[in-house]
Design a protein around this motif. Structure first.
Motif, PDB file in Angstrom:
ATOM      1  N   LEU A   1       0.774  -1.333   0.080  1.00  0.00           N
ATOM      2  CA  LEU A   1      -0.019   0.004   0.057  1.00  0.00           C
ATOM      3  C   LEU A   1       0.906   1.236   0.009  1.00  0.00           C
ATOM      4  O   LEU A   1       0.616   2.108  -0.722  1.00  0.00           O
ATOM      5  CB  LEU A   1      -0.867  -0.045   1.040  1.00  0.00           C
ATOM      6  CG  LEU A   1      -1.666   1.190   1.437  1.00  0.00           C
ATOM      7  CD1 LEU A   1      -2.904   1.348   0.181  1.00  0.00           C
ATOM      8  CD2 LEU A   1      -2.163   1.255   2.702  1.00  0.00           C
ATOM      9  N   LEU A   2       1.811   1.348   0.709  1.00  0.00           N
ATOM     10  CA  LEU A   2       2.629   2.415   0.900  1.00  0.00           C
ATOM     11  C   LEU A   2       3.369   2.523  -0.422  1.00  0.00           C
ATOM     12  O   LEU A   2       3.594   3.837  -0.855  1.00  0.00           O
ATOM     13  CB  LEU A   2       3.656   2.193   1.997  1.00  0.00           C
ATOM     14  CG  LEU A   2       3.185   2.544   3.588  1.00  0.00           C
ATOM     15  CD1 LEU A   2       4.048   2.274   4.375  1.00  0.00           C
ATOM     16  CD2 LEU A   2       2.254   3.808   3.691  1.00  0.00           C
ATOM     17  N   ASP A   3       3.673   1.480  -0.983  1.00  0.00           N
ATOM     18  CA  ASP A   3       4.615   1.587  -2.300  1.00  0.00           C
ATOM     19  C   ASP A   3       3.597   1.982  -3.521  1.00  0.00           C
ATOM     20  O   ASP A   3       4.115   2.851  -4.187  1.00  0.00           O
ATOM     21  CB  ASP A   3       5.103   0.206  -2.705  1.00  0.00           C
ATOM     22  CG  ASP A   3       6.255   0.066  -2.105  1.00  0.00           C
ATOM     23  OD1 ASP A   3       6.965   0.597  -1.201  1.00  0.00           O
ATOM     24  OD2 ASP A   3       6.845  -1.340  -2.226  1.00  0.00           O
ATOM     25  N   MET A   4       2.304   1.719  -3.386  1.00  0.00           N
ATOM     26  CA  MET A   4       1.452   2.222  -4.485  1.00  0.00           C
ATOM     27  C   MET A   4       1.370   3.701  -4.194  1.00  0.00           C
ATOM     28  O   MET A   4       1.109   4.357  -5.081  1.00  0.00           O
ATOM     29  CB  MET A   4       0.034   1.512  -4.028  1.00  0.00           C
ATOM     30  CG  MET A   4      -0.028   0.230  -4.640  1.00  0.00           C
ATOM     31  SD  MET A   4      -1.433  -0.474  -4.624  1.00  0.00           S
ATOM     32  CE  MET A   4      -1.451  -1.670  -3.145  1.00  0.00           C
ATOM     33  N   ASP A   5       1.021   4.181  -3.066  1.00  0.00           N
ATOM     34  CA  ASP A   5       0.983   5.412  -2.617  1.00  0.00           C
ATOM     35  C   ASP A   5       2.188   6.414  -3.132  1.00  0.00           C
ATOM     36  O   ASP A   5       1.901   7.622  -3.467  1.00  0.00           O
ATOM     37  CB  ASP A   5       1.007   5.789  -1.153  1.00  0.00           C
ATOM     38  CG  ASP A   5      -0.031   7.157  -0.785  1.00  0.00           C
ATOM     39  OD1 ASP A   5      -0.889   7.546  -1.426  1.00  0.00           O
ATOM     40  OD2 ASP A   5       0.460   7.469   0.114  1.00  0.00           O
ATOM     41  N   LEU A   6       3.301   5.772  -3.280  1.00  0.00           N
ATOM     42  CA  LEU A   6       4.440   6.650  -3.771  1.00  0.00           C
ATOM     43  C   LEU A   6       4.910   6.315  -5.065  1.00  0.00           C
ATOM     44  O   LEU A   6       6.012   6.739  -5.612  1.00  0.00           O
ATOM     45  CB  LEU A   6       5.738   6.293  -2.814  1.00  0.00           C
ATOM     46  CG  LEU A   6       5.699   6.811  -1.364  1.00  0.00           C
ATOM     47  CD1 LEU A   6       6.820   6.506  -0.570  1.00  0.00           C
ATOM     48  CD2 LEU A   6       5.479   8.182  -1.198  1.00  0.00           C
ATOM     49  N   ALA A   7       4.087   5.595  -5.757  1.00  0.00           N
ATOM     50  CA  ALA A   7       4.357   4.981  -7.317  1.00  0.00           C
ATOM     51  C   ALA A   7       4.702   6.180  -8.149  1.00  0.00           C
ATOM     52  O   ALA A   7       5.525   6.212  -8.997  1.00  0.00           O
ATOM     53  CB  ALA A   7       3.272   4.102  -7.634  1.00  0.00           C
ATOM     54  N   ILE A   8       3.831   7.338  -7.797  1.00  0.00           N
ATOM     55  CA  ILE A   8       4.053   8.554  -8.740  1.00  0.00           C
ATOM     56  C   ILE A   8       5.478   9.164  -8.963  1.00  0.00           C
ATOM     57  O   ILE A   8       6.205   9.598  -9.473  1.00  0.00           O
ATOM     58  CB  ILE A   8       3.088   9.779  -8.110  1.00  0.00           C
ATOM     59  CG1 ILE A   8       3.258  10.964  -9.097  1.00  0.00           C
ATOM     60  CG2 ILE A   8       3.535  10.147  -6.768  1.00  0.00           C
ATOM     61  CD1 ILE A   8       2.461  10.625 -10.499  1.00  0.00           C
ATOM     62  N   LEU A   9       6.239   8.655  -7.687  1.00  0.00           N
ATOM     63  CA  LEU A   9       7.510   9.267  -7.617  1.00  0.00           C
ATOM     64  C   LEU A   9       8.350   8.482  -8.580  1.00  0.00           C
ATOM     65  O   LEU A   9       9.732   9.228  -9.307  1.00  0.00           O
ATOM     66  CB  LEU A   9       8.403   9.002  -6.240  1.00  0.00           C
ATOM     67  CG  LEU A   9       7.769   9.666  -5.048  1.00  0.00           C
ATOM     68  CD1 LEU A   9       8.476   9.096  -3.847  1.00  0.00           C
ATOM     69  CD2 LEU A   9       7.942  11.041  -5.259  1.00  0.00           C
ATOM     70  N   GLY A  10       8.147   7.563  -9.312  1.00  0.00           N
ATOM     71  CA  GLY A  10       8.670   6.745 -10.407  1.00  0.00           C
ATOM     72  C   GLY A  10       7.983   6.750 -11.562  1.00  0.00           C
ATOM     73  O   GLY A  10       8.383   6.198 -12.635  1.00  0.00           O
ATOM     74  N   ALA A  11       7.146   7.725 -11.796  1.00  0.00           N
ATOM     75  CA  ALA A  11       6.384   8.082 -13.194  1.00  0.00           C
ATOM     76  C   ALA A  11       7.366   8.913 -14.222  1.00  0.00           C
ATOM     77  O   ALA A  11       8.053   9.058 -13.898  1.00  0.00           O
ATOM     78  CB  ALA A  11       5.242   8.722 -12.829  1.00  0.00           C
ATOM     79  N   GLU A  12       6.934   8.774 -15.268  1.00  0.00           N
ATOM     80  CA  GLU A  12       7.653   9.373 -16.395  1.00  0.00           C
ATOM     81  C   GLU A  12       7.479  11.029 -15.801  1.00  0.00           C
ATOM     82  O   GLU A  12       6.664  11.415 -15.394  1.00  0.00           O
ATOM     83  CB  GLU A  12       6.672   9.313 -17.848  1.00  0.00           C
ATOM     84  CG  GLU A  12       6.829   7.784 -18.413  1.00  0.00           C
ATOM     85  CD  GLU A  12       8.171   7.355 -18.737  1.00  0.00           C
ATOM     86  OE1 GLU A  12       9.089   8.015 -19.083  1.00  0.00           O
ATOM     87  OE2 GLU A  12       8.280   6.149 -18.337  1.00  0.00           O
ATOM     88  N   PRO A  13       8.781  11.739 -16.262  1.00  0.00           N
ATOM     89  CA  PRO A  13       8.735  12.888 -16.105  1.00  0.00           C
ATOM     90  C   PRO A  13       7.655  13.955 -16.219  1.00  0.00           C
ATOM     91  O   PRO A  13       7.351  14.642 -15.281  1.00  0.00           O
ATOM     92  CB  PRO A  13       9.915  13.443 -16.806  1.00  0.00           C
ATOM     93  CG  PRO A  13      10.640  12.059 -16.920  1.00  0.00           C
ATOM     94  CD  PRO A  13       9.862  11.039 -17.357  1.00  0.00           C
ATOM     95  N   ALA A  14       6.898  13.830 -17.218  1.00  0.00           N
ATOM     96  CA  ALA A  14       5.766  14.789 -17.573  1.00  0.00           C
ATOM     97  C   ALA A  14       4.475  14.432 -16.718  1.00  0.00           C
ATOM     98  O   ALA A  14       4.092  15.241 -16.093  1.00  0.00           O
ATOM     99  CB  ALA A  14       5.369  14.572 -18.783  1.00  0.00           C
ATOM    100  N   VAL A  15       4.377  13.109 -16.216  1.00  0.00           N
ATOM    101  CA  VAL A  15       3.406  12.711 -15.509  1.00  0.00           C
ATOM    102  C   VAL A  15       3.579  13.175 -13.994  1.00  0.00           C
ATOM    103  O   VAL A  15       2.741  13.637 -13.208  1.00  0.00           O
ATOM    104  CB  VAL A  15       3.206  11.153 -15.438  1.00  0.00           C
ATOM    105  CG1 VAL A  15       2.172  10.528 -14.416  1.00  0.00           C
ATOM    106  CG2 VAL A  15       2.590  11.010 -16.757  1.00  0.00           C
ATOM    107  N   PHE A  16       4.800  13.246 -13.518  1.00  0.00           N
ATOM    108  CA  PHE A  16       5.442  13.445 -12.198  1.00  0.00           C
ATOM    109  C   PHE A  16       5.070  14.953 -12.126  1.00  0.00           C
ATOM    110  O   PHE A  16       4.675  15.542 -11.112  1.00  0.00           O
ATOM    111  CB  PHE A  16       6.788  13.009 -11.962  1.00  0.00           C
ATOM    112  CG  PHE A  16       7.247  13.495 -10.593  1.00  0.00           C
ATOM    113  CD1 PHE A  16       6.699  12.825  -9.472  1.00  0.00           C
ATOM    114  CD2 PHE A  16       8.059  14.499 -10.398  1.00  0.00           C
ATOM    115  CE1 PHE A  16       7.211  13.366  -8.181  1.00  0.00           C
ATOM    116  CE2 PHE A  16       8.361  14.906  -9.176  1.00  0.00           C
ATOM    117  CZ  PHE A  16       7.908  14.341  -8.075  1.00  0.00           C
ATOM    118  N   ASP A  17       5.563  15.484 -13.202  1.00  0.00           N
ATOM    119  CA  ASP A  17       5.328  17.087 -13.100  1.00  0.00           C
ATOM    120  C   ASP A  17       4.082  17.441 -12.984  1.00  0.00           C
ATOM    121  O   ASP A  17       3.796  18.540 -12.332  1.00  0.00           O
ATOM    122  CB  ASP A  17       6.132  17.829 -14.507  1.00  0.00           C
ATOM    123  CG  ASP A  17       7.612  17.643 -14.551  1.00  0.00           C
ATOM    124  OD1 ASP A  17       8.251  17.395 -13.570  1.00  0.00           O
ATOM    125  OD2 ASP A  17       8.300  17.714 -15.694  1.00  0.00           O
TER     126      ASP A  17
END
Length: 144
Positions: free
Chosen positions: A79-95
């Motif tokens: 669950l915690l990893d799912m919540d932080l998955a955005i940190l590993g997203a493509e740069p445009a998605v993260f931005d």
């Protein structure tokens, strides 16, 4: 789902983990966990409800909760990893995500925002791994 010990508990934690959210408050997770406990009373066992509440509360610090059951601990890690998955997203998605978060905290002055956000992100980098589980490390750690 196949990695989870109790998929229904994790799903409930996902649904409730930001049920109460105010960017100015410091107790969103605790209030969300209380809401889950209230709404799930009589619908799930007290043990399962406690497990759900522990997972929700863990999203406040992104530290594993003190669960003794190996399956429950693994579920919390996922669950915690799912919540932080955005940190590993493509740069445009993260931005885009970062811009949306900044809007949520529009009431914070820019220097304070930068210092606070930087501290949060640095806290993840200071850990031995950003993600708890092998699955998320393999998929997202390098990008994160």
């Amino acid at each position: 789902r196949h990695l989870l010990d109790d998929p229904q508990a994790v799903e409930a934690a996902i649904w409730f983990h930001d049920a109460i959210y105010d960017s100015r408050a410091k107790d969103n997770e605790a209030k969300s966990a209380e809401l889950a406990e209230k709404k799930l009373a009589g619908r799930a066992s007290p043990h399962r409800i406690a497990r759900i509440a522990a997972m929700i509360n863990a999203t406040a610090t992104h530290q594993l909760p003190p669960l003794r059951d190996e399956g429950a601990l693994n579920d919390a890690a996922l669950l915690l990893d799912m919540d932080l998955a955005i940190l590993g997203a493509e740069p445009a998605v993260f931005d885009a995500y970062e811009k949306a978060v900044r809007l949520e905290y529009g009431w914070v002055e820019e220097p304070m925002w930068r210092a606070g956000r930087s501290a949060v992100l640095k806290s993840f980098l200071a850990r031995p791994h950003i993600f708890y589980t092998t699955e998320f490390r393999l998929r997202f750690e390098a990008k994160a």
